[in-house]
Design a protein around this motif. Structure first.
Motif, PDB file in Angstrom:
ATOM      1  N   GLY A  27       0.864  -1.260  -0.012  1.00  9.96           N
ATOM      2  CA  GLY A  27      -0.056   0.202  -0.201  1.00  9.96           C
ATOM      3  C   GLY A  27       0.774   1.409  -0.143  1.00  9.96           C
ATOM      4  O   GLY A  27       0.378   2.362  -0.192  1.00  9.96           O
ATOM      5  N   SER A  28       2.104   0.967   0.339  1.00  4.86           N
ATOM      6  CA  SER A  28       2.959   2.371   0.202  1.00  4.86           C
ATOM      7  C   SER A  28       4.275   2.033  -0.399  1.00  4.86           C
ATOM      8  O   SER A  28       5.502   2.431   0.189  1.00  4.86           O
ATOM      9  N   VAL A  29       4.389   1.407  -1.537  1.00  2.00           N
ATOM     10  CA  VAL A  29       5.587   0.952  -2.281  1.00  2.00           C
ATOM     11  C   VAL A  29       5.803   2.234  -3.247  1.00  2.00           C
ATOM     12  O   VAL A  29       4.846   2.672  -3.932  1.00  2.00           O
ATOM     13  N   ASP A  83      -5.239  12.219  -6.890  1.00  2.00           N
ATOM     14  CA  ASP A  83      -4.151  11.782  -8.227  1.00  2.00           C
ATOM     15  C   ASP A  83      -2.846  11.390  -7.537  1.00  2.00           C
ATOM     16  O   ASP A  83      -2.638  11.762  -6.439  1.00  2.00           O
ATOM     17  N   ASP A  84      -2.049  10.749  -8.518  1.00  3.53           N
ATOM     18  CA  ASP A  84      -0.765  10.352  -7.724  1.00  3.53           C
ATOM     19  C   ASP A  84      -0.080  11.531  -7.383  1.00  3.53           C
ATOM     20  O   ASP A  84      -0.074  12.415  -7.921  1.00  3.53           O
ATOM     21  N   LEU A  85       0.978  11.392  -6.667  1.00  2.25           N
ATOM     22  CA  LEU A  85       1.745  12.170  -5.726  1.00  2.25           C
ATOM     23  C   LEU A  85       3.252  12.057  -5.872  1.00  2.25           C
ATOM     24  O   LEU A  85       3.520  10.811  -5.733  1.00  2.25           O
ATOM     25  N   VAL A  86       3.918  12.943  -6.526  1.00  4.22           N
ATOM     26  CA  VAL A  86       5.329  12.735  -6.446  1.00  4.22           C
ATOM     27  C   VAL A  86       5.948  13.635  -5.414  1.00  4.22           C
ATOM     28  O   VAL A  86       5.693  14.760  -5.296  1.00  4.22           O
ATOM     29  N   ASP A 115      -1.865   0.935  -8.700  1.00  2.72           N
ATOM     30  CA  ASP A 115      -1.327  -0.417  -8.099  1.00  2.72           C
ATOM     31  C   ASP A 115      -1.849  -0.512  -6.566  1.00  2.72           C
ATOM     32  O   ASP A 115      -1.313  -1.509  -5.731  1.00  2.72           O
ATOM     33  N   GLY A 116      -2.564   0.455  -5.975  1.00  2.00           N
ATOM     34  CA  GLY A 116      -2.802   0.323  -4.700  1.00  2.00           C
ATOM     35  C   GLY A 116      -1.818   0.914  -3.684  1.00  2.00           C
ATOM     36  O   GLY A 116      -2.177   0.893  -2.580  1.00  2.00           O
ATOM     37  N   ASP A 117      -0.837   1.625  -4.200  1.00  2.00           N
ATOM     38  CA  ASP A 117       0.184   2.372  -3.316  1.00  2.00           C
ATOM     39  C   ASP A 117      -0.214   3.646  -3.421  1.00  2.00           C
ATOM     40  O   ASP A 117      -0.081   4.644  -4.249  1.00  2.00           O
ATOM     41  N   GLY A 161      12.685  12.417  -7.132  1.00  2.00           N
ATOM     42  CA  GLY A 161      11.332  12.195  -6.852  1.00  2.00           C
ATOM     43  C   GLY A 161      10.889  10.700  -6.725  1.00  2.00           C
ATOM     44  O   GLY A 161      11.375  10.080  -7.768  1.00  2.00           O
ATOM     45  N   LEU A 162      10.218  10.141  -5.953  1.00  2.00           N
ATOM     46  CA  LEU A 162       9.377   9.060  -6.246  1.00  2.00           C
ATOM     47  C   LEU A 162       7.909   9.402  -6.136  1.00  2.00           C
ATOM     48  O   LEU A 162       7.298  10.388  -5.530  1.00  2.00           O
ATOM     49  N   SER A 163       7.087   8.453  -6.696  1.00  2.00           N
ATOM     50  CA  SER A 163       5.731   8.437  -6.828  1.00  2.00           C
ATOM     51  C   SER A 163       4.948   7.600  -6.126  1.00  2.00           C
ATOM     52  O   SER A 163       5.281   6.398  -6.304  1.00  2.00           O
ATOM     53  N   THR A 164       3.654   7.982  -5.945  1.00  2.00           N
ATOM     54  CA  THR A 164       2.706   6.814  -5.550  1.00  2.00           C
ATOM     55  C   THR A 164       2.270   6.152  -6.798  1.00  2.00           C
ATOM     56  O   THR A 164       2.542   6.558  -7.897  1.00  2.00           O
ATOM     57  N   SER A 165       1.446   5.118  -6.606  1.00  2.00           N
ATOM     58  CA  SER A 165       0.707   4.377  -7.928  1.00  2.00           C
ATOM     59  C   SER A 165      -0.747   3.904  -7.378  1.00  2.00           C
ATOM     60  O   SER A 165      -0.768   2.905  -7.044  1.00  2.00           O
ATOM     61  N   VAL A 166      -1.454   5.035  -7.655  1.00  2.00           N
ATOM     62  CA  VAL A 166      -2.912   4.731  -7.180  1.00  2.00           C
ATOM     63  C   VAL A 166      -3.401   3.364  -7.804  1.00  2.00           C
ATOM     64  O   VAL A 166      -4.165   2.554  -7.360  1.00  2.00           O
TER      65      VAL A 166
END
Length: 575
Positions: free
Chosen positions: A447-449, A561-564, A479-481, A472-477
């Motif tokens: 859930g937090s990769v 939305d996804d966050l970086v 993929d459930g992250d 920067g790294l991003s979430t991936s909604v």
């Protein structure tokens, strides 16, 4: 590491070495040296910029990066900026005292010459006493190995020929020759021990051994000697394994002032036999300096002399229990080559920031700067933050941080992994390294990769060796992250006075808010505006959050939305 410096001489001609070329009309009073006039630079000052704070219910969002620190922050002991001359504006208080071996010992039986001028590396030096009479603390280099730096009688007495040339066209005496080394040790004894300099509290440290180009212990000359057939592995290692204990024993209680200038994993001719030579020098009881953190992705990820090690997940850890990190020794670097020394970049801010973050990841406490080429006036907030960060410990630092990124360490791109990884599969992402971190570690969990993103890619900054970095790294909604998890160092957390903030530098793209989840509850949310700019949100943690638990999570709101995220700092606002 080979370090080209063609522009340095021009800088020196302009003013860089003013501290080494001022002449004195008066006879030096050597008895006054330990109590000479102190530096005109006041170092015991806090941040020059106000802390960007936030109330519990309302985050504060500013454009760009936020390097601000709380008012209580002060420099760490045994830390600071050093250069060729002091600079009050940039709080550089430790200047250089440079001499050549030939200058101070021109004859075999004449003792030390403390008055004559000297030269090395195209530079001109005042007499030793004239330099020592200048005010303030100093660091030292003895330019020893160069064919034109060493006394002529040494080569004749030892029957040695020089090796080279180096990348500046100079040839050098083989300091691994036991006769040459013995004479150099005698000079060090007369200068530092018999002459009292090692005991002088104004002497902060000494670069050793005084070889090769720029008195930096590069492996170019060792390779040249091996190629010429005048040096073999056994001869070199036999000398090496007593050279540093020779110096440590010579300096005795002042051995912590010795700074080995060789790089970790030396670039030399003897393969695996030389892998841990820098670590051996440190274990002998001296400090260490690297000269190349400007190449912030390359070579220094696995750095045993600094206790820095790559983990199987690509993160780096630092063993702070090592004596080198006790606070007694010098852990140094030099960050001045951005649009100088043969380097060029069209984004100096990025290069300065990343090289300084790399230095802090190695737990550096002293940094060589040249205010102009280091861009200190251009980026004052960042350099002020660095001044108050170097040398801090987890329980003294005002902040803990993580720079989120994937970067390629091309030093490990070949067939052989670092020595800790006997199985190449043990580091599956090799040569990619995850993040730069100091007392705050980003953790992947269900859930937090965190995912790599190309929104801020940098390729071959300065040179190809520096590889590619994705900042920067991003979430991936999808993929459930939906967040990022961080673990705070327990020592840093225990130093909290109860009121802390977290600063999150994020790409303001897309919509939907994010907040922080802690064991003491959630924080107020940060709304995005889809401006497309990098912004930093300061978010107040619930009172006592770090006492309740060391786990923090940046969490997306439902439907966001996804966050970086590029940088996260936890800051103790009070002490």
């Amino acid at each position: 590491m080979r370090r080209a410096r063609p522009a340095i001489v021009a800088l020196v001609a302009a003013a860089l070495l003013a501290g080494c070329t001022v002449t004195s009309d008066e006879e030096p009073d050597r008895t006054s040296l330990p109590t000479a006039e102190p530096s005109g630079v006041d170092l015991d000052i806090g941040p020059r910029h106000n802390l960007v704070d936030a109330s519990p219910g309302t985050p504060t969002v500013v454009d760009g990066d936020d390097w601000s620190l709380p008012e209580w922050t002060r420099p760490a002991p045994n830390s600071g900026y050093f250069s060729e001359e002091e600079d009050a504006d940039e709080l550089v208080a430790v200047r250089s005292v440079d001499v050549s071996w030939r200058q101070i010992q021109p004859t075999a039986d004449g003792g030390l010459d403390r008055e004559s001028r000297g030269e090395a590396q195209g530079l001109s030096f005042d007499g030793l006493d004239a330099q020592l009479q200048q005010r303030g603390d100093f660091w030292m280099r003895v330019f020893a190995s160069g064919e034109d730096w060493a006394p002529e009688w040494v080569a004749a007495d030892c029957g040695v020929a020089s090796v080279g040339p180096d990348y500046d066209g100079q040839r050098h005496l083989p300091i691994w020759d036991e006769c040459v080394w013995g004479h150099l040790l005698d000079t060090y004894r007369e200068l530092f021990v018999d002459g009292g300099l090692a005991d002088n509290p104004r002497l902060r440290f000494v670069y050793v051994p005084g070889a090769f180009t720029w008195a930096e212990y590069d492996y170019e000359m060792i390779q040249a000697a091996a190629d010429a057939g005048t040096l073999d592995e056994r001869t070199y290692l036999t000398w090496y394994r007593h050279a540093w204990t020779d110096l440590v024993e010579l300096f005795g209680d002042n051995a912590h002032k010795l700074v080995f200038t060789g790089e970790d994993y030396p670039f030399g001719p003897f393969g695996d036999a030389q892998n841990l030579l820098a670590k051996e020098a440190v274990e002998a009881g001296m400090g260490i300096r690297t000269g190349i953190t400007e190449l912030f992705n390359f070579h220094l990820s696995e750095a045993p002399a600094y206790g820095s090690h790559i983990q199987p997940d690509g993160h780096m850890t630092v063993d702070e229990s090592l004596p080198i990190h006790s606070g007694r020794f010098v852990v140094g670097t030099e960050n001045e080559c951005y649009t100088d020394c043969g380097y060029m970049t069209d984004d100096p801010y990025y290069a300065v920031v990343m090289s300084n973050l790399k230095a802090l990841q190695l737990r550096v406490n002293w940094m060589y700067v040249v205010p102009g080429p280091s861009y200190m006036a251009e980026y004052p907030e960042h350099w002020d933050w660095l001044r108050l960060s170097i040398g801090q410990k987890a329980d003294t630092s005002a902040d803990a941080w993580a720079a989120l990124r994937d970067a390629e360490d091309r030093y490990w791109a070949g067939d052989d992994p670092p020595p800790p990884f006997d199985d190449p599969a043990a580091w599956p992402a090799r040569p990619w390294v995850r993040n730069l971190e100091r007392w705050l570690v980003q953790v992947d969990e269900p859930g937090s990769v965190a995912h790599r993103t190309d929104v801020d890619a940098h390729v071959h900054v300065f040179e190809e060796d520096n590889g590619t970095a994705y900042e920067g790294l991003s979430t991936s909604v999808a993929d459930g992250d939906t967040g990022f998890v961080f673990e705070v160092d327990e020592r840093f957390a225990a130093a909290s006075a109860g009121r802390d903030v977290v600063k999150v530098t994020f790409l303001d793209r897309g919509t939907g808010s994010f907040s922080l989840e802690t064991d003491a509850g959630a924080t107020a949310a940060v709304d995005r505006t889809d401006s497309g700019a990098w912004r930093t949100a300061t978010i107040a943690l619930p009172e006592g959050a770090l006492a309740a638990g060391t786990r923090l999570r940046v969490a997306l709101a439902e439907g966001a939305d996804d966050l970086v995220v590029r940088f996260v700092r936890v800051v103790h606002t009070t002490r």
